[in-house]
Design a protein around this motif. Structure first.
Motif, mmCIF file in Angstrom:
data_model
loop_
_atom_site.group_PDB
_atom_site.id
_atom_site.type_symbol
_atom_site.label_atom_id
_atom_site.label_comp_id
_atom_site.label_asym_id
_atom_site.label_seq_id
_atom_site.Cartn_x
_atom_site.Cartn_y
_atom_site.Cartn_z
ATOM 1 N N HIS A 280 31.982 33.718 26.808
ATOM 2 C CA HIS A 280 32.350 33.085 28.073
ATOM 3 C C HIS A 280 31.139 32.799 28.958
ATOM 4 N N GLY A 281 29.944 32.893 28.384
ATOM 5 C CA GLY A 281 28.741 32.566 29.144
ATOM 6 C C GLY A 281 28.438 33.533 30.262
ATOM 7 N N LYS A 282 28.859 34.800 30.101
ATOM 8 C CA LYS A 282 28.607 35.825 31.114
ATOM 9 C C LYS A 282 27.589 36.836 30.578
ATOM 10 N N ASP A 283 26.824 37.418 31.472
ATOM 11 C CA ASP A 283 25.777 38.358 31.095
ATOM 12 C C ASP A 283 26.331 39.778 31.074
ATOM 13 N N TRP A 284 26.409 40.365 29.898
ATOM 14 C CA TRP A 284 26.917 41.720 29.719
ATOM 15 C C TRP A 284 26.162 42.725 30.587
ATOM 16 N N ARG A 285 24.860 42.502 30.749
ATOM 17 C CA ARG A 285 24.038 43.457 31.499
ATOM 18 C C ARG A 285 24.398 43.474 32.984
ATOM 19 N N HIS A 286 25.004 42.409 33.457
ATOM 20 C CA HIS A 286 25.350 42.308 34.885
ATOM 21 C C HIS A 286 26.857 42.479 35.125
ATOM 22 N N ARG A 287 27.541 43.117 34.183
ATOM 23 C CA ARG A 287 29.009 43.194 34.285
ATOM 24 C C ARG A 287 29.465 43.969 35.522
ATOM 25 N N GLY A 288 28.706 44.972 35.944
ATOM 26 C CA GLY A 288 29.088 45.724 37.133
ATOM 27 C C GLY A 288 29.045 44.862 38.382
ATOM 28 N N ALA A 289 27.988 44.082 38.523
ATOM 29 C CA ALA A 289 27.869 43.191 39.677
ATOM 30 C C ALA A 289 28.934 42.100 39.633
ATOM 31 N N LEU A 290 29.212 41.583 38.429
ATOM 32 C CA LEU A 290 30.276 40.587 38.295
ATOM 33 C C LEU A 290 31.622 41.169 38.703
ATOM 34 N N GLN A 291 31.869 42.416 38.283
ATOM 35 C CA GLN A 291 33.129 43.069 38.644
ATOM 36 C C GLN A 291 33.259 43.227 40.153
ATOM 37 N N ASP A 292 32.188 43.643 40.797
ATOM 38 C CA ASP A 292 32.226 43.799 42.254
ATOM 39 C C ASP A 292 32.536 42.470 42.936
ATOM 40 N N GLU A 293 31.920 41.391 42.457
ATOM 41 C CA GLU A 293 32.150 40.084 43.067
ATOM 42 C C GLU A 293 33.597 39.650 42.912
ATOM 43 N N VAL A 294 34.142 39.818 41.699
ATOM 44 C CA VAL A 294 35.522 39.390 41.458
ATOM 45 C C VAL A 294 36.486 40.188 42.319
ATOM 46 N N LEU A 295 36.360 41.497 42.319
ATOM 47 C CA LEU A 295 37.315 42.337 43.037
ATOM 48 C C LEU A 295 37.259 42.098 44.544
ATOM 49 N N THR A 296 36.059 41.960 45.082
ATOM 50 C CA THR A 296 35.925 41.683 46.511
ATOM 51 C C THR A 296 36.557 40.343 46.864
ATOM 52 N N ALA A 297 36.342 39.346 45.997
ATOM 53 C CA ALA A 297 36.918 38.027 46.253
ATOM 54 C C ALA A 297 38.443 38.063 46.181
ATOM 55 N N LEU A 298 38.991 38.789 45.204
ATOM 56 C CA LEU A 298 40.449 38.881 45.096
ATOM 57 C C LEU A 298 41.059 39.460 46.364
ATOM 58 N N LEU A 299 40.504 40.561 46.843
ATOM 59 C CA LEU A 299 41.066 41.214 48.017
ATOM 60 C C LEU A 299 40.958 40.327 49.253
ATOM 61 N N SER A 300 39.868 39.577 49.344
ATOM 62 C CA SER A 300 39.725 38.653 50.471
ATOM 63 C C SER A 300 40.670 37.467 50.340
ATOM 64 N N ALA A 301 40.773 36.939 49.120
ATOM 65 C CA ALA A 301 41.599 35.749 48.894
ATOM 66 C C ALA A 301 43.055 36.005 49.218
ATOM 67 N N TRP A 302 43.548 37.182 48.865
ATOM 68 C CA TRP A 302 44.974 37.459 49.028
ATOM 69 C C TRP A 302 45.390 37.691 50.475
ATOM 70 N N THR A 303 44.430 37.746 51.402
ATOM 71 C CA THR A 303 44.807 37.809 52.815
ATOM 72 C C THR A 303 45.317 36.460 53.305
ATOM 73 N N GLY A 304 44.988 35.397 52.582
ATOM 74 C CA GLY A 304 45.356 34.056 53.012
ATOM 75 C C GLY A 304 44.437 33.471 54.061
ATOM 76 N N GLU A 305 43.438 34.250 54.483
ATOM 77 C CA GLU A 305 42.514 33.803 55.531
ATOM 78 C C GLU A 305 41.231 33.250 54.914
ATOM 79 N N PRO A 306 40.519 32.388 55.635
ATOM 80 C CA PRO A 306 39.218 31.911 55.153
ATOM 81 C C PRO A 306 38.236 33.081 54.997
ATOM 82 N N PHE A 307 37.376 32.985 53.988
ATOM 83 C CA PHE A 307 36.358 34.019 53.795
ATOM 84 C C PHE A 307 35.137 33.386 53.136
ATOM 85 N N SER A 308 34.031 34.105 53.188
ATOM 86 C CA SER A 308 32.778 33.606 52.642
ATOM 87 C C SER A 308 32.672 33.975 51.166
ATOM 88 N N TYR A 309 32.389 32.975 50.341
ATOM 89 C CA TYR A 309 32.256 33.197 48.900
ATOM 90 C C TYR A 309 31.095 32.342 48.391
#
Length: 335
Positions: free
Chosen positions: A123-152
């Motif tokens: 999937h063109g993702k860097d295995w070595r950076h999986r922790g940082a990728l996980q943090d980005e995804v999870l933070t974005a999900l929690l922000s997105a589900w508020t329905g409010e604008p957020f910085s991404y």
């Protein structure tokens, strides 16, 4: 029995020699089995995500969950686990919100990192950076589900629609490492250890207290078995044990030495697999005894299509459970 165990229909759609025709039949059978399980009061369907396999192990569990929700009314679907770093965070937020709305809140997602660098490479993702990728995804999900604008990623975004469930669809962090427990504690999300790890549960609560967040742990039972119900277990092992072994060997091959999993097998042949007890073929009476032993704290995980099990044999197992185990469980385990 004072309480019924959780009843789970496990579906990962593995086929050792897949063709489009056999996989299509297996996918359709799994959805029909989910509808059958829903009608009979099962608690949940459990599925998962894997990629770049030779045996069809399901790569699109959210699509499968949507098909199950369309065919059912009550049963939950747990994706355990979704390899969240492989997904675009904003699209994933939309997909999960849509499924949450479609199902009326019946989706549970366990966010995991996965085990295999090959999946990240595909999937063109860097295995070595999986922790940082996980943090980005999870933070974005929690922000997105508020329905409010957020910085991404340096821009302002807004994701709609909002989910049905408040404050957001049930999202847990899975894993067997301190990093996973710490991430869950920091984000205020529940933690789902991949095996019974009380020391990791204690660490999660310690870190949660330090971060000042709320949360809880969904701890697997001490012993987890994947079940197939048969009137003649000896015959079933002789005829179909190779299917159970195929799944066990495949899954074990993905695990590194330090990883812990409640359903990891060390068996190398069918005889050893049968003796080990991770995969069990049981009579209806033996299944009822297992239910008595586990009670409301445990689970019965039916895996009727395990390792490419023929669909007809899978249906036999599911019917035996539904007709000769479940009614007695609901009646309090009485004969």
């Amino acid at each position: 029995m004072s309480a019924l165990p959780v009843t789970v229909l496990r579906c990962n759609l593995v086929d050792p020699t897949p063709t489009p025709a056999t996989l299509s039949a297996r996918y359709r059978a799994a959805v029909e089995m989910a509808a059958f399980a829903d009608d009979r009061g099962f608690t949940m369907v459990q599925t998962e995500e894997h990629h770049a396999t030779a045996n069809g192990w399901i790569p699109s569990p959210l699509t499968f969950a949507g098909a199950v929700f369309g065919a059912t009314r009550r049963i939950g679907v747990t994706v355990s686990a979704l390899i969240t770093p492989l997904h675009d965070p904003l699209r994933l937020a939309e997909d999960i919100a849509s499924l949450d709305l479609l199902s009326g809140g019946r989706l549970t997602t366990v966010a995991g990192l996965g085990y295999r660098p090959e999946e990240y490479a595909a999937h063109g993702k860097d295995w070595r950076h999986r922790g940082a990728l996980q943090d980005e995804v999870l933070t974005a999900l929690l922000s997105a589900w508020t329905g409010e604008p957020f910085s991404y990623r340096g821009r302002t975004v807004q994701v709609t629609p909002r989910p049905y469930t408040r404050p957001h669809p049930l999202l847990l962090i899975g894993g067997s490492s301190r990093a996973a427990a710490r991430r869950a504690a920091r984000l205020g999300l529940p933690f789902f250890p991949s095996a019974r790890l009380p020391e990791l549960e204690a660490y999660y609560h310690e870190r949660r207290a330090a971060f000042g967040t709320e949360g809880w742990v969904w701890q697997p039972p001490e012993r987890t078995s994947l079940l197939h119900v048969s009137e003649d277990p000896d015959r079933t092992w002789a005829e179909y044990g190779g299917h159970l072994l195929h799944e066990a060997l495949t899954y074990a091959s993905w695990q590194s030495a330090g990883m812990r999993s409640a359903v990891r097998s060390s068996a190398r042949d069918v005889t050893a697999l049968r003796q080990e007890g991770v995969y069990r073929v049981v009579t209806p009476e033996e299944c009822l005894r297992l239910a008595r032993q586990t009670g409301g704290e445990g689970s019965l995980i039916l895996h009727p299509l395990c390792g490419g099990m023929p669909v007809d044999e899978g249906w036999r197992s599911l019917h035996l459970f539904a007709e000769r185990v479940l009614p007695r469980l609901k009646a309090g385990g009485q004969d």
